[in-house]
Design a protein around this motif. Structure first.
Motif, PDB file in Angstrom:
ATOM      1  N   ASP A  16      16.656 -42.951 -94.687  1.00 52.24           N
ATOM      2  CA  ASP A  16      16.604 -43.630 -95.981  1.00 52.24           C
ATOM      3  C   ASP A  16      15.253 -43.590 -96.690  1.00 52.24           C
ATOM      4  OD1 ASP A  16      19.191 -44.252 -96.330  1.00 52.24           O
ATOM      5  OD2 ASP A  16      19.037 -46.366 -95.754  1.00 52.24           O
ATOM      6  N   HIS A  17      14.301 -42.863 -96.166  1.00 56.44           N
ATOM      7  CA  HIS A  17      13.029 -42.792 -96.887  1.00 56.44           C
ATOM      8  C   HIS A  17      13.056 -41.754 -98.011  1.00 56.44           C
ATOM      9  CE1 HIS A  17      10.144 -45.243 -94.146  1.00 56.44           C
ATOM     10  NE2 HIS A  17      11.309 -45.818 -94.325  1.00 56.44           N
ATOM     11  N   GLY A  18      14.204 -41.057 -98.155  1.00 52.34           N
ATOM     12  CA  GLY A  18      14.398 -40.242 -99.356  1.00 52.34           C
ATOM     13  C   GLY A  18      14.283 -38.735 -99.187  1.00 52.34           C
ATOM     14  N   LYS A  19      14.529 -38.226 -97.977  1.00 53.77           N
ATOM     15  CA  LYS A  19      14.451 -36.785 -97.744  1.00 53.77           C
ATOM     16  C   LYS A  19      15.448 -36.026 -98.623  1.00 53.77           C
ATOM     17  CE  LYS A  19      15.474 -37.589 -93.440  1.00 53.77           C
ATOM     18  NZ  LYS A  19      15.274 -39.032 -93.388  1.00 53.77           N
ATOM     19  N   SER A  20      16.706 -36.454 -98.572  1.00 54.75           N
ATOM     20  CA  SER A  20      17.740 -35.697 -99.280  1.00 54.75           C
ATOM     21  C   SER A  20      17.547 -35.782-100.787  1.00 54.75           C
ATOM     22  CB  SER A  20      19.133 -36.204 -98.880  1.00 54.75           C
ATOM     23  OG  SER A  20      19.311 -36.026 -97.486  1.00 54.75           O
ATOM     24  N   VAL A  99       7.191 -40.799 -96.386  1.00 57.18           N
ATOM     25  CA  VAL A  99       7.211 -42.222 -96.063  1.00 57.18           C
ATOM     26  C   VAL A  99       7.514 -43.015 -97.325  1.00 57.18           C
ATOM     27  CG1 VAL A  99       5.810 -44.189 -95.300  1.00 57.18           C
ATOM     28  CG2 VAL A  99       5.601 -41.996 -94.123  1.00 57.18           C
ATOM     29  N   ASP A 100       8.463 -43.911 -97.221  1.00 53.01           N
ATOM     30  CA  ASP A 100       8.838 -44.791 -98.322  1.00 53.01           C
ATOM     31  C   ASP A 100       7.647 -45.694 -98.671  1.00 53.01           C
ATOM     32  OD1 ASP A 100       9.851 -46.980 -99.807  1.00 53.01           O
ATOM     33  OD2 ASP A 100      11.852 -46.726 -98.929  1.00 53.01           O
ATOM     34  N   ALA A 101       7.198 -45.631 -99.910  1.00 51.64           N
ATOM     35  CA  ALA A 101       5.985 -46.357-100.316  1.00 51.64           C
ATOM     36  C   ALA A 101       6.204 -47.863-100.403  1.00 51.64           C
ATOM     37  CB  ALA A 101       5.479 -45.836-101.652  1.00 51.64           C
ATOM     38  N   ALA A 102       7.446 -48.307-100.270  1.00 47.71           N
ATOM     39  CA  ALA A 102       7.690 -49.748-100.250  1.00 47.71           C
ATOM     40  C   ALA A 102       7.912 -50.250 -98.820  1.00 47.71           C
ATOM     41  CB  ALA A 102       8.911 -50.089-101.113  1.00 47.71           C
ATOM     42  N   GLN A 103       8.058 -49.324 -97.869  1.00 43.44           N
ATOM     43  CA  GLN A 103       8.370 -49.712 -96.489  1.00 43.44           C
ATOM     44  C   GLN A 103       7.240 -49.422 -95.516  1.00 43.44           C
ATOM     45  OE1 GLN A 103      11.457 -50.889 -95.425  1.00 43.44           O
ATOM     46  NE2 GLN A 103      12.262 -50.894 -97.501  1.00 43.44           N
ATOM     47  N   GLY A 104       6.572 -48.319 -95.725  1.00 44.59           N
ATOM     48  CA  GLY A 104       5.543 -47.907 -94.772  1.00 44.59           C
ATOM     49  C   GLY A 104       6.149 -47.155 -93.596  1.00 44.59           C
ATOM     50  N   ILE A 105       5.297 -46.950 -92.595  1.00 44.87           N
ATOM     51  CA  ILE A 105       5.682 -46.158 -91.426  1.00 44.87           C
ATOM     52  C   ILE A 105       6.739 -46.892 -90.605  1.00 44.87           C
ATOM     53  CG2 ILE A 105       4.778 -45.310 -89.229  1.00 44.87           C
ATOM     54  CD1 ILE A 105       2.082 -44.947 -90.783  1.00 44.87           C
ATOM     55  N   GLU A 106       7.771 -46.151 -90.191  1.00 47.17           N
ATOM     56  CA  GLU A 106       8.822 -46.738 -89.361  1.00 47.17           C
ATOM     57  C   GLU A 106       8.940 -45.931 -88.070  1.00 47.17           C
ATOM     58  OE1 GLU A 106      10.458 -49.417 -90.233  1.00 47.17           O
ATOM     59  OE2 GLU A 106      10.626 -49.490 -92.418  1.00 47.17           O
ATOM     60  N   ALA A 107       9.836 -46.397 -87.206  1.00 49.36           N
ATOM     61  CA  ALA A 107       9.916 -45.796 -85.872  1.00 49.36           C
ATOM     62  C   ALA A 107      10.203 -44.294 -85.905  1.00 49.36           C
ATOM     63  CB  ALA A 107      10.964 -46.520 -85.039  1.00 49.36           C
ATOM     64  N   GLN A 108      11.130 -43.855 -86.764  1.00 51.05           N
ATOM     65  CA  GLN A 108      11.423 -42.419 -86.790  1.00 51.05           C
ATOM     66  C   GLN A 108      10.348 -41.614 -87.527  1.00 51.05           C
ATOM     67  OE1 GLN A 108      14.648 -44.239 -86.940  1.00 51.05           O
ATOM     68  NE2 GLN A 108      14.592 -43.767 -84.770  1.00 51.05           N
ATOM     69  N   THR A 109       9.516 -42.302 -88.307  1.00 46.20           N
ATOM     70  CA  THR A 109       8.369 -41.600 -88.894  1.00 46.20           C
ATOM     71  C   THR A 109       7.492 -41.092 -87.755  1.00 46.20           C
ATOM     72  OG1 THR A 109       8.369 -43.342 -90.597  1.00 46.20           O
ATOM     73  CG2 THR A 109       6.539 -41.774 -90.623  1.00 46.20           C
ATOM     74  N   LEU A 110       7.222 -41.975 -86.818  1.00 45.08           N
ATOM     75  CA  LEU A 110       6.390 -41.608 -85.676  1.00 45.08           C
ATOM     76  C   LEU A 110       7.064 -40.533 -84.841  1.00 45.08           C
ATOM     77  CD1 LEU A 110       5.106 -45.038 -84.320  1.00 45.08           C
ATOM     78  CD2 LEU A 110       3.946 -43.404 -85.803  1.00 45.08           C
ATOM     79  N   ALA A 111       8.334 -40.779 -84.498  1.00 41.66           N
ATOM     80  CA  ALA A 111       9.043 -39.845 -83.617  1.00 41.66           C
ATOM     81  C   ALA A 111       9.040 -38.443 -84.219  1.00 41.66           C
ATOM     82  CB  ALA A 111      10.465 -40.330 -83.394  1.00 41.66           C
ATOM     83  N   ASN A 112       9.322 -38.358 -85.528  1.00 44.50           N
ATOM     84  CA  ASN A 112       9.382 -37.046 -86.170  1.00 44.50           C
ATOM     85  C   ASN A 112       8.005 -36.411 -86.301  1.00 44.50           C
ATOM     86  OD1 ASN A 112      12.182 -36.763 -86.595  1.00 44.50           O
ATOM     87  ND2 ASN A 112      12.087 -38.246 -88.256  1.00 44.50           N
ATOM     88  N   LEU A 113       7.004 -37.240 -86.548  1.00 45.07           N
ATOM     89  CA  LEU A 113       5.643 -36.705 -86.625  1.00 45.07           C
ATOM     90  C   LEU A 113       5.258 -36.064 -85.292  1.00 45.07           C
ATOM     91  CD1 LEU A 113       2.813 -36.330 -87.856  1.00 45.07           C
ATOM     92  CD2 LEU A 113       2.261 -38.635 -87.062  1.00 45.07           C
ATOM     93  N   TYR A 114       5.567 -36.742 -84.191  1.00 45.97           N
ATOM     94  CA  TYR A 114       5.207 -36.190 -82.885  1.00 45.97           C
ATOM     95  C   TYR A 114       5.945 -34.888 -82.612  1.00 45.97           C
ATOM     96  CZ  TYR A 114       3.080 -40.777 -82.297  1.00 45.97           C
ATOM     97  OH  TYR A 114       2.334 -41.888 -82.482  1.00 45.97           O
ATOM     98  N   LEU A 115       7.221 -34.835 -83.026  1.00 44.42           N
ATOM     99  CA  LEU A 115       7.970 -33.582 -82.857  1.00 44.42           C
ATOM    100  C   LEU A 115       7.293 -32.454 -83.627  1.00 44.42           C
ATOM    101  CD1 LEU A 115      11.698 -34.700 -83.314  1.00 44.42           C
ATOM    102  CD2 LEU A 115      10.613 -33.980 -81.198  1.00 44.42           C
ATOM    103  N   ALA A 116       6.877 -32.758 -84.857  1.00 42.41           N
ATOM    104  CA  ALA A 116       6.265 -31.728 -85.708  1.00 42.41           C
ATOM    105  C   ALA A 116       4.916 -31.295 -85.140  1.00 42.41           C
ATOM    106  CB  ALA A 116       6.108 -32.249 -87.130  1.00 42.41           C
ATOM    107  N   MET A 117       4.174 -32.251 -84.606  1.00 44.40           N
ATOM    108  CA  MET A 117       2.881 -31.907 -84.023  1.00 44.40           C
ATOM    109  C   MET A 117       3.066 -31.030 -82.792  1.00 44.40           C
ATOM    110  SD  MET A 117       0.769 -35.420 -84.902  1.00 44.40           S
ATOM    111  CE  MET A 117      -0.030 -35.441 -83.363  1.00 44.40           C
TER     112      MET A 117
END
Ligand code: GDP
Ligand code: MG
Length: 594
Positions: A16-20, A99-117
């Motif tokens: 829901d952070h707006g990828k699509s 990242v949704d600018a009204a929500q900030g970092i969420e759990a899948q933000t981290l998970a996906n960042l680590y996958l990408a790294m």
């Protein structure tokens, strides 16, 4: 296309952070979809994706921009589909971390960042939804910069809704994502990152070419199986499939069609090479996703069993993560034990079976996989609680555990710890992402997460907490099987494996629930919950005192007949457990996880 002009990137984010939606604007701004044909979440092509507003499958699209070719992959955000994301990452050199600018970092933000790294991708941090009045771009730019170790001014700000900043983002992709590198003269090597069954075209295989070139009407070799096929069609998606008669070269992302009918013949993670000039080394593939959650699926109407089998066969053509095998239940008849990636995957499969194949199904309560070691050293894998060995011969039971990450405002730390502790969690660590946002890490049994953990978490944190988890091996646990007996007969569909401290509560609840759900019979029906031979809870359904027919006095034949017919109809939807008639609805209601 000259590889120097290609940029391959994906969009990753929490759900829901707006990828699509950002992908939509990119389709529009690059002119790939015109304004008239545009619709929201254009790439969510499945009905079920559109209705639920979530992305389940990754989608790759080719976008022309500023003399370059951009291959963009929109990915799903939900934890069940992490394997989809990790596959897409391997087809890319860059990732937009949204990242949704009204929500900030969420759990899948981290998970996906680590996958990408881990996949060594160039990461572009982007704040989305800056059009929202509640957006706090400065605050979250700092949070995001702190996370990936860049300057807050490097964080781009966009609105996928209004299109603000999206052109600049596309320019940034061109300037910062590395061009693909490969050997054009080497034998062809292409990685299969997705494989989809299409009723009309057969299997459509999505590939990223690493070395060499794949052409039309070429014999190709699948390196893991040594099977060869001919490419009937090869092309790119933009946004519909477009055949490319010149084939695909180094760094290009596209599809090929060979006429095979089964996705297993075109395995995700496999390397495609040319049969005439084969490569010797395969590309690093993927681990096959392992089912984490199992449930029994039974047709409500037993006659529909063959249809259910056929439907599962068809779904599996398109969903390699789905596994199943036949099983028989004394209470529910013939059905299947089906393995899923998680609860959302389970829900989606069930919904697709009902919708796309017109079936009505009962599913048993989901459970995880247990490893049981017997006293004589024998081992068994239990995916169905009713097969859990009874009695004292069990030496050890192992259950799967997860490493779970919860992100929430710091005011909820207490509530979160209480929930996790109540579910046998072990605190691994805690970090502040900013003054008021905290990341809490726990080891938690998977079996404790798959029920109402997420709902509990949401309700105790007023919706502010987000959760991500990954498998982290297994642990020994004191688990027991609780059986539910009707008139002394165990009902296999109701057996459950629970921690010994929760067995009593489970037994009492289930017995109470069933007393409400099962209608009175001609005789008294005791309901018992038992661990082995030890009864831990008991309820009674009292007998009906009067025959229903007694209500129809005297000679009112037609009324009597009507009543009998009605009873007969009702009986069809009854299942017999020993002598006890249990209405279908009682199973459905008792097994629902709500
Ligand atoms: P995904 O799960 O990351 O693919 O997210 P979606 O693109 O499906 O968007 C989730 C929700 O956020 C939808 O209701 C969108 O309309 C909304 N949304 C996405 N981008 C923006 C944006 O830039 N501004 C606003 N106001 N809403 C947005
Ligand atoms: Mg989406």
């Amino acid at each position: 296309t000259d590889p120097a002009l290609i940029r391959n990137f994906c969009i990753i984010a929490h759900i829901d952070h707006g990828k699509s939606t950002l992908a939509d604007r990119m389709l529009q701004i690059t002119g790939v979809v015109d304004d008239r044909s545009m619709r929201a979440q254009y790439l969510d092509r499945m009905d079920i994706e559109r209705e639920r507003g979530i992305t389940i499958k990754s989608q790759a699209v080719r976008l022309p921009w500023d003399g370059h070719v951009l291959n963009m992959i929109d990915t799903p955000g939900h934890v069940d589909f992490t394997y989809e994301v990790s596959r897409s990452l391997q087809a890319c050199e860059g990732a937009i971390l949204l990242v949704d600018a009204a929500q900030g970092i969420e759990a899948q933000t981290l998970a996906n960042l680590y996958l990408a790294m881990n996949a060594d991708l160039h990461i572009i941090p982007v704040l989305n939804k800056i059009d929202l009045p509640a957006a706090q771009p400065e605050k979250f730019a700092e949070e995001l910069a702190g996370l990936i170790g860049c300057d807050p001014s490097d964080v781009l700000k966009v609105s996928g809704k209004t299109g603000e900043g999206v052109r600049e983002l596309l320019d940034h992709v061109v300037n910062s994502v590395p061009a693909p590198i490969g050997n054009a003269d080497a034998a062809a090597r292409a990685l299969i990152f997705d494989s989809v069954y299409d009723t009309y075209r057969g299997v459509v295989t999505y590939v990223r070419v690493v070395d060499g070139h794949l052409g039309k009407r070429e014999r190709i070799l699948m390196m893991s199986t040594n099977a060869t096929h001919e490419t009937l069609e090869i092309g790119v998606i933009s946004p519909e499939p477009k055949p490319a008669d010149l084939g695909l070269g180094v760094g290009e992302v596209g599809y090929l069609i060979t006429g095979v009918k089964d996705v297993r013949q075109s395995r995700v993670g496999d390397t495609v090479t040319s049969a005439a000039k084969s490569a010797t080394d395969m590309l690093a593939g993927y681990e096959h996703p392992k089912p984490m959650v199992f449930s029994g699926l039974y047709p409500i109407d037993g006659d529909e069993y063959p249809e259910l089998r056929e439907a599962l066969d068809k779904l599996q053509l398109n969903d390699a993560a789905l596994v199943y095998e036949p099983e028989t239940s004394a209470a529910l008849g013939f059905g299947f034990r089906v393995g899923f990636l998680g609860l959302l995957h389970m829900e989606i499969v069930r919904e697709r079976l009902e919708r796309e194949f017109g079936l009505s199904l009962i599913s048993t309560a989901p459970n995880v996989v247990y490893r049981v070691v017997m006293e004589d050293g024998k081992e068994l894998t239990v995916t169905n609680p009713s097969e859990f060995p009874a009695g004292g011969k069990v030496a050890q039971v192992f259950e799967p555990v997860t490493k779970s990450t919860i992100l929430a405002p710091s005011e909820f730390i207490g509530a979160i710890m209480e929930i996790c502790q109540g579910r046998r969690g072990q605190l691994l660590g805690m970090d502040y992402l900013s003054e008021d946002r905290v990341e809490i890490r726990y080891t938690l049994p998977l079996g404790e997460i798959i029920f109402d953990f997420f709902d509990q978490l949401k309700s105790r944190t007023r919706g502010y907490a987000s959760l991500d988890y990954e498998p982290a091996g297994e642990q020994e646990a004191e688990l027991v099987k609780v059986d539910i007996l009707l008139q002394g007969e165990p009902v296999d569909a109701f057996s459950a494996i629970v921690h010994k401290d929760k067995a009593y509560a489970y037994g009492v609840d289930m017995a109470k629930k069933l007393r409400e759900l099962i209608p009175r019979q001609q005789f008294e029906v005791p309901i018992q919950a038992a661990i082995g031979a030890r009864v831990i809870a008991r309820e009674n359904i009292r007998a009906i005192r009067k025959d229903v027919l007694a209500k129809c006095y005297g000679g009112d034949i037609s009324r009597k007949r009507k009543l009998l017919e009605k009873q007969k109809e009702g009986k069809k939807r009854m299942k017999m457990v020993g002598r006890v008639e249990v209405p279908q609805e009682a199973f459905v209601a008792a097994l629902s996880t709500e």
